[in-house]
Design a protein around this motif. Structure first.
Motif, mmCIF file in Angstrom:
data_model
loop_
_atom_site.group_PDB
_atom_site.id
_atom_site.type_symbol
_atom_site.label_atom_id
_atom_site.label_comp_id
_atom_site.label_asym_id
_atom_site.label_seq_id
_atom_site.Cartn_x
_atom_site.Cartn_y
_atom_site.Cartn_z
ATOM 1 N N ASP A 16 36.074 23.832 48.240
ATOM 2 C CA ASP A 16 36.168 23.247 47.135
ATOM 3 C C ASP A 16 36.985 24.162 46.100
ATOM 4 N N PRO A 17 38.108 23.628 45.804
ATOM 5 C CA PRO A 17 39.326 24.602 44.938
ATOM 6 C C PRO A 17 38.662 25.068 43.565
ATOM 7 N N ALA A 18 37.680 24.029 43.052
ATOM 8 C CA ALA A 18 37.100 24.427 41.696
ATOM 9 C C ALA A 18 36.004 25.301 41.792
ATOM 10 N N ARG A 19 35.657 25.909 42.986
ATOM 11 C CA ARG A 19 34.431 26.921 43.106
ATOM 12 C C ARG A 19 34.702 28.072 42.348
ATOM 13 N N ARG A 20 34.046 28.787 41.763
ATOM 14 C CA ARG A 20 34.251 29.716 40.789
ATOM 15 C C ARG A 20 34.096 30.981 41.428
ATOM 16 N N VAL A 21 35.103 31.951 41.364
ATOM 17 C CA VAL A 21 35.154 33.105 41.856
ATOM 18 C C VAL A 21 34.960 34.223 41.092
ATOM 19 N N ARG A 22 33.934 35.078 40.899
ATOM 20 C CA ARG A 22 33.777 36.087 40.024
ATOM 21 C C ARG A 22 34.158 37.409 40.365
ATOM 22 N N CYS A 26 33.151 43.322 37.030
ATOM 23 C CA CYS A 26 32.685 42.766 35.748
ATOM 24 C C CYS A 26 32.112 41.628 35.626
ATOM 25 N N GLY A 27 32.246 40.655 36.684
ATOM 26 C CA GLY A 27 31.761 39.382 36.590
ATOM 27 C C GLY A 27 32.637 38.053 35.843
ATOM 28 N N ARG A 28 33.800 38.455 35.233
ATOM 29 C CA ARG A 28 34.694 37.352 34.808
ATOM 30 C C ARG A 28 35.227 36.713 36.054
ATOM 31 N N LEU A 30 37.736 34.671 38.240
ATOM 32 C CA LEU A 30 39.261 35.124 38.657
ATOM 33 C C LEU A 30 39.950 33.812 39.158
ATOM 34 N N THR A 31 41.416 33.842 38.634
ATOM 35 C CA THR A 31 41.968 32.895 38.634
ATOM 36 C C THR A 31 43.165 33.030 39.581
ATOM 37 N N GLY A 32 43.677 33.959 39.851
ATOM 38 C CA GLY A 32 44.888 34.402 40.603
ATOM 39 C C GLY A 32 44.236 34.441 42.116
ATOM 40 N N ALA A 33 45.281 33.971 43.242
ATOM 41 C CA ALA A 33 44.953 33.856 44.336
ATOM 42 C C ALA A 33 44.494 35.333 45.027
ATOM 43 N N GLY A 34 45.603 36.406 44.762
ATOM 44 C CA GLY A 34 45.235 37.681 45.225
ATOM 45 C C GLY A 34 43.985 38.199 44.487
ATOM 46 N N SER A 35 43.700 37.979 43.374
ATOM 47 C CA SER A 35 42.599 38.578 42.804
ATOM 48 C C SER A 35 41.230 37.986 43.319
ATOM 49 N N ARG A 36 41.340 36.632 43.545
ATOM 50 C CA ARG A 36 40.231 35.688 44.450
ATOM 51 C C ARG A 36 39.973 36.244 45.813
ATOM 52 N N ARG A 37 41.071 36.666 46.654
ATOM 53 C CA ARG A 37 41.045 37.230 47.897
ATOM 54 C C ARG A 37 40.374 38.663 47.758
ATOM 55 N N THR A 38 40.749 39.379 46.858
ATOM 56 C CA THR A 38 40.266 40.895 46.959
ATOM 57 C C THR A 38 38.662 40.912 46.051
ATOM 58 N N GLY A 39 38.551 39.867 45.517
ATOM 59 C CA GLY A 39 37.279 39.758 44.668
ATOM 60 C C GLY A 39 37.145 40.698 43.225
ATOM 61 N N LEU A 40 38.459 41.227 42.961
ATOM 62 C CA LEU A 40 38.473 42.096 41.679
ATOM 63 C C LEU A 40 39.528 41.485 40.839
ATOM 64 N N GLY A 41 39.356 41.752 39.616
ATOM 65 C CA GLY A 41 40.639 41.243 38.683
ATOM 66 C C GLY A 41 41.598 42.445 38.511
ATOM 67 N N PRO A 42 42.561 42.108 37.777
ATOM 68 C CA PRO A 42 43.753 43.075 37.999
ATOM 69 C C PRO A 42 43.261 44.340 37.163
#
Length: 78
Positions: A16-22, A26-28, A30-42
């Protein structure tokens, strides 16, 4: 017991591409592919993994004293 095949769906289907990854920190969302892959925002990734020191800044010329007796080895220098 009878030999029956297991009724397990092996193919989970399309992701599901609309699945929210946080963000794990911090729980915000994530929108970027790299951030979603690592699980951390920049911002959180920068907090946990600060950049290393720039070695170009640490390199500098150092004034050194001449070695004792080295001025006698040079001979006539014009």
């Amino acid at each position: 017991m009878r030999d029956e095949p297991l009724a397990i769906d092996i193919d989970p289907g399309p992701a599901d591409p609309a699945r929210r990854v946080r963000c794990r920190l911090c729980g915000r969302p994530l929108t970027g592919a790299g951030s979603r892959r690592t699980g951390l925002g920049p911002t959180c990734d920068a907090k946990l993994h600060p950049p290393g020191p720039d070695i170009r800044v640490r390199r500098h010329e150092v004034d050194q004293d001449t070695l004792p007796g080295a001025e006698d080895l040079g001979g006539d220098v014009a």
